[in-house]
Scaffold this motif. Structure first.
Motif, PDB file in Angstrom:
ATOM      1  N   VAL A  69       0.835  -1.207   0.000  1.00 57.66           N
ATOM      2  CA  VAL A  69       0.000   0.000   0.000  1.00 57.66           C
ATOM      3  C   VAL A  69       0.867   1.254   0.000  1.00 57.66           C
ATOM      4  N   VAL A  72       2.437   1.782  -3.476  1.00 58.51           N
ATOM      5  CA  VAL A  72       1.468   2.149  -4.513  1.00 58.51           C
ATOM      6  C   VAL A  72       0.941   3.571  -4.313  1.00 58.51           C
ATOM      7  N   ARG A  73       0.672   3.985  -3.084  1.00 54.58           N
ATOM      8  CA  ARG A  73       0.012   5.278  -2.823  1.00 54.58           C
ATOM      9  C   ARG A  73       0.946   6.486  -2.845  1.00 54.58           C
ATOM     10  N   HIS A  74       2.218   6.290  -2.645  1.00 54.76           N
ATOM     11  CA  HIS A  74       3.139   7.429  -2.587  1.00 54.76           C
ATOM     12  C   HIS A  74       3.986   7.474  -3.860  1.00 54.76           C
TER      13      HIS A  74
END
Length: 108
Positions: A69, A72-74
């Motif tokens: 996570v 993927v998110r940063h």
């Protein structure tokens, strides 16, 4: 072991008749039990083993999902090294999800 003991037989007599080659009086089932141990683990051993394996499983799932996570998110984490770490975390997660339950001790 008590199920294999004959009337008025002690553990020493059981050992003697299953290991003495000059007077061998042991069935195949008794010999397998003597050499390999019981087929099932007692409940007082199953519970701690299961708890430890469950903690390892949950820690692995939570940790690997967190790694995936975060990467993927940063957008700043989108580097070649982190893609490699993402791949390792994903493969570890898949191994935990599909391979861990094969190692759990047999209760039945």
């Amino acid at each position: 072991m008590e199920s294999f003991l004959r009337v008025n037989e002690t553990n020493e007599h059981f050992y003697e008749r299953c290991t003495n080659l000059s007077y061998f009086d042991c069935s195949e089932e008794e010999m397998l039990w003597w050499m390999m141990g019981p087929r099932r683990l007692p409940l007082q051993e199953i519970i701690p083993i299961s708890v430890v394996l469950l903690v390892i499983f949950l820690t692995g799932v939570v940790g690997n999902v967190a790694v995936c996570v975060v990467i993927v998110r940063h957008p700043g984490m989108h580097t070649a090294t982190n893609y490699y770490l993402f791949s390792l975390a994903l493969s570890d997660l898949l191994l935990l999800l599909f391979g861990s339950f094969l190692d759990f001790p047999q209760i039945v």
